[in-house]
Design a protein around this motif. Structure first.
Motif, PDB file in Angstrom:
ATOM      1  N   ALA A   1      13.758  -1.042   5.952  1.00  0.00           N
ATOM      2  CA  ALA A   1      13.228  -1.106   7.441  1.00  0.00           C
ATOM      3  C   ALA A   1      12.190   0.112   7.870  1.00  0.00           C
ATOM      4  O   ALA A   1      12.059   0.898   7.100  1.00  0.00           O
ATOM      5  CB  ALA A   1      14.495  -0.691   8.244  1.00  0.00           C
ATOM      6  N   THR A   2      11.453  -0.304   8.856  1.00  0.00           N
ATOM      7  CA  THR A   2      10.229   0.499   9.320  1.00  0.00           C
ATOM      8  C   THR A   2      10.465   2.068   9.279  1.00  0.00           C
ATOM      9  O   THR A   2      10.314   2.847   8.904  1.00  0.00           O
ATOM     10  CB  THR A   2       9.745   0.140  10.730  1.00  0.00           C
ATOM     11  N   ASN A   3      11.799   2.193  10.001  1.00  0.00           N
ATOM     12  CA  ASN A   3      12.330   3.246  10.412  1.00  0.00           C
ATOM     13  C   ASN A   3      13.400   3.874   9.222  1.00  0.00           C
ATOM     14  O   ASN A   3      14.478   3.340   9.045  1.00  0.00           O
ATOM     15  CB  ASN A   3      13.272   3.706  11.614  1.00  0.00           C
ATOM     16  N   PRO A   4      12.890   4.827   8.331  1.00  0.00           N
ATOM     17  CA  PRO A   4      14.122   5.177   7.260  1.00  0.00           C
ATOM     18  C   PRO A   4      15.421   5.348   7.752  1.00  0.00           C
ATOM     19  O   PRO A   4      16.340   5.267   6.880  1.00  0.00           O
ATOM     20  CB  PRO A   4      13.249   6.531   6.684  1.00  0.00           C
ATOM     21  N   LEU A   5      15.623   5.755   8.929  1.00  0.00           N
ATOM     22  CA  LEU A   5      16.907   6.049   9.560  1.00  0.00           C
ATOM     23  C   LEU A   5      17.730   4.638   9.147  1.00  0.00           C
ATOM     24  O   LEU A   5      18.860   4.786   8.990  1.00  0.00           O
ATOM     25  CB  LEU A   5      16.934   6.488  11.007  1.00  0.00           C
TER      26      LEU A   5
ATOM     27  N   ARG B   1      11.953   2.974   1.264  1.00  0.00           N
ATOM     28  CA  ARG B   1      11.936   3.963   2.096  1.00  0.00           C
ATOM     29  C   ARG B   1      13.397   4.683   2.249  1.00  0.00           C
ATOM     30  O   ARG B   1      13.607   5.656   2.718  1.00  0.00           O
ATOM     31  CB  ARG B   1      11.609   3.346   3.652  1.00  0.00           C
ATOM     32  N   GLY B   2      14.390   3.874   2.194  1.00  0.00           N
ATOM     33  CA  GLY B   2      15.779   4.352   2.166  1.00  0.00           C
ATOM     34  C   GLY B   2      16.132   5.389   1.026  1.00  0.00           C
ATOM     35  O   GLY B   2      16.982   6.198   1.141  1.00  0.00           O
ATOM     36  N   ASP B   3      15.127   5.416   0.126  1.00  0.00           N
ATOM     37  CA  ASP B   3      15.506   6.222  -1.257  1.00  0.00           C
ATOM     38  C   ASP B   3      14.432   7.415  -1.139  1.00  0.00           C
ATOM     39  O   ASP B   3      14.867   8.621  -1.456  1.00  0.00           O
ATOM     40  CB  ASP B   3      15.151   5.580  -2.475  1.00  0.00           C
ATOM     41  N   TYR B   4      13.434   7.246  -0.374  1.00  0.00           N
ATOM     42  CA  TYR B   4      12.310   8.287  -0.542  1.00  0.00           C
ATOM     43  C   TYR B   4      11.935   8.864   0.719  1.00  0.00           C
ATOM     44  O   TYR B   4      11.199   9.745   0.935  1.00  0.00           O
ATOM     45  CB  TYR B   4      10.952   7.632  -1.211  1.00  0.00           C
ATOM     46  N   ALA B   5      12.167   8.479   1.916  1.00  0.00           N
ATOM     47  CA  ALA B   5      11.654   8.550   3.394  1.00  0.00           C
ATOM     48  C   ALA B   5      12.817   8.975   4.230  1.00  0.00           C
ATOM     49  O   ALA B   5      14.015   8.689   4.253  1.00  0.00           O
ATOM     50  CB  ALA B   5      10.730   7.768   3.770  1.00  0.00           C
ATOM     51  N   LEU B   6      12.302   9.828   5.482  1.00  0.00           N
ATOM     52  CA  LEU B   6      13.119  10.389   6.330  1.00  0.00           C
ATOM     53  C   LEU B   6      12.650   9.875   7.730  1.00  0.00           C
ATOM     54  O   LEU B   6      13.315   9.712   8.832  1.00  0.00           O
ATOM     55  CB  LEU B   6      13.546  11.783   6.404  1.00  0.00           C
ATOM     56  N   ALA B   7      11.193   9.948   7.848  1.00  0.00           N
ATOM     57  CA  ALA B   7      10.719   9.817   9.223  1.00  0.00           C
ATOM     58  C   ALA B   7       9.880   8.663   9.311  1.00  0.00           C
ATOM     59  O   ALA B   7       9.262   8.069   8.404  1.00  0.00           O
ATOM     60  CB  ALA B   7       9.638  10.929   9.352  1.00  0.00           C
ATOM     61  N   VAL B   8      10.015   7.808  10.343  1.00  0.00           N
ATOM     62  CA  VAL B   8       9.156   6.615  10.668  1.00  0.00           C
ATOM     63  C   VAL B   8       7.810   6.980  10.441  1.00  0.00           C
ATOM     64  O   VAL B   8       7.119   6.036   9.925  1.00  0.00           O
ATOM     65  CB  VAL B   8       9.489   5.854  11.838  1.00  0.00           C
ATOM     66  N   GLY B   9       7.230   8.131  10.798  1.00  0.00           N
ATOM     67  CA  GLY B   9       5.931   8.281  10.863  1.00  0.00           C
ATOM     68  C   GLY B   9       5.435   8.623   9.412  1.00  0.00           C
ATOM     69  O   GLY B   9       4.038   9.201   9.376  1.00  0.00           O
ATOM     70  N   ARG B  10       6.111   8.943   8.460  1.00  0.00           N
ATOM     71  CA  ARG B  10       5.822   9.182   6.925  1.00  0.00           C
ATOM     72  C   ARG B  10       6.653   8.507   6.168  1.00  0.00           C
ATOM     73  O   ARG B  10       7.544   8.763   5.283  1.00  0.00           O
ATOM     74  CB  ARG B  10       6.331  10.626   6.898  1.00  0.00           C
TER      75      ARG B  10
ATOM     76  N   MET C   1       0.737  -1.165   0.088  1.00  0.00           N
ATOM     77  CA  MET C   1      -0.037   0.136   0.014  1.00  0.00           C
ATOM     78  C   MET C   1       0.782   1.194  -0.038  1.00  0.00           C
ATOM     79  O   MET C   1       1.697   1.421   0.735  1.00  0.00           O
ATOM     80  CB  MET C   1      -0.795  -0.017   1.415  1.00  0.00           C
ATOM     81  N   ILE C   2       0.672   2.241  -0.809  1.00  0.00           N
ATOM     82  CA  ILE C   2       1.394   3.350  -0.883  1.00  0.00           C
ATOM     83  C   ILE C   2       0.338   4.396  -0.038  1.00  0.00           C
ATOM     84  O   ILE C   2      -0.726   4.461  -0.229  1.00  0.00           O
ATOM     85  CB  ILE C   2       1.525   3.843  -2.409  1.00  0.00           C
ATOM     86  N   LYS C   3       1.251   4.855   0.942  1.00  0.00           N
ATOM     87  CA  LYS C   3       0.312   5.650   2.040  1.00  0.00           C
ATOM     88  C   LYS C   3       0.301   7.123   1.305  1.00  0.00           C
ATOM     89  O   LYS C   3       0.576   7.588   0.501  1.00  0.00           O
ATOM     90  CB  LYS C   3       1.504   5.846   3.326  1.00  0.00           C
ATOM     91  N   PRO C   4      -0.489   7.860   2.222  1.00  0.00           N
ATOM     92  CA  PRO C   4      -0.891   9.240   1.791  1.00  0.00           C
ATOM     93  C   PRO C   4       0.330  10.031   1.573  1.00  0.00           C
ATOM     94  O   PRO C   4       0.237  10.741   0.363  1.00  0.00           O
ATOM     95  CB  PRO C   4      -1.932   9.656   2.975  1.00  0.00           C
ATOM     96  N   ASP C   5       1.347  10.076   2.093  1.00  0.00           N
ATOM     97  CA  ASP C   5       2.410  11.029   1.753  1.00  0.00           C
ATOM     98  C   ASP C   5       3.233  10.391   0.431  1.00  0.00           C
ATOM     99  O   ASP C   5       3.490  11.064  -0.497  1.00  0.00           O
ATOM    100  CB  ASP C   5       3.368  10.695   3.008  1.00  0.00           C
TER     101      ASP C   5
END
Ligand code: DAT
Ligand code: MG
Length: 150
Positions: free
Chosen positions: A92-96, A104-113, A9-13
């Protein structure tokens, strides 16, 4: 099995950031077969059921609010080890902690987004697919099957 299915599922962000095409392309290019796809603006109740295992976590209310903030893209992808490979493609769940090269490693920074969801086991995939696609999903034979699998 080469017919294993996973719920992605692609989330709202991810939708707001115009990452739908890029994420679909990754699954297509890896060799997975798209067997269900729709856009849904889910209700909090529907999302609470989806995330019922996390009820009671401090971030749960914020998670539901975020997931209900806009439409998501609900998909089912099929192929060899779809659940595990889907998870490794997400990172991983947390993009960190998500390796570059993962979604997530390419597009995200925050675990809640963190852009996208993927089932964590074959059993939860079955539950999630039934929850998001109660109408059922199509069946068709991919002409690439004999090329992609042994
Ligand atoms: P995953 O999405 O990798 O399966 P999960 O099922 O443990 O992770 O959690 C579901 C979502 O909840 C996750 O994608 C983002 C959010 N989440 C998890 N842990 C969190 C935390 N510590 N703080 C904020 N949001 C969190
Ligand atoms: Mg999970």
């Amino acid at each position: 099995s080469k017919f294993e299915q996973t719920y992605i599922m692609i989330k709202p962000d991810g939708v707001q950031r115009n990452l739908v095409g890029a994420i679909i392309a990754r699954f297509e290019q890896r060799g997975f077969k798209l067997v269900a796809l729709k856009m849904v603006h889910a209700t909090p109740e529907h999302l609470e059921k989806h995330y019922e295992d996390l009820k009671g976590k401090p971030f749960f209310p914020g998670l539901i609010k975020y997931m209900a903030s806009g439409p998501v893209v609900a998909m089912v992808w099929e192929g060899l080890d779809a659940v595990k490979t889907g998870r490794s493609m997400l990172g991983a769940t947390n993009p960190l902690a998500s390796a570059p090269g993962t979604i997530r490693g390419d597009y995200a920074l925050a675990v809640g987004r963190n852009i996208a969801h993927g089932s964590d086991s074959v059993e939860s995939a079955k539950k999630e697919i039934a929850h998001w696609f109660p109408e059922g999903i199509v069946q068709y034979r991919s002409l690439l099957e004999d090329v992609i699998f042994e």
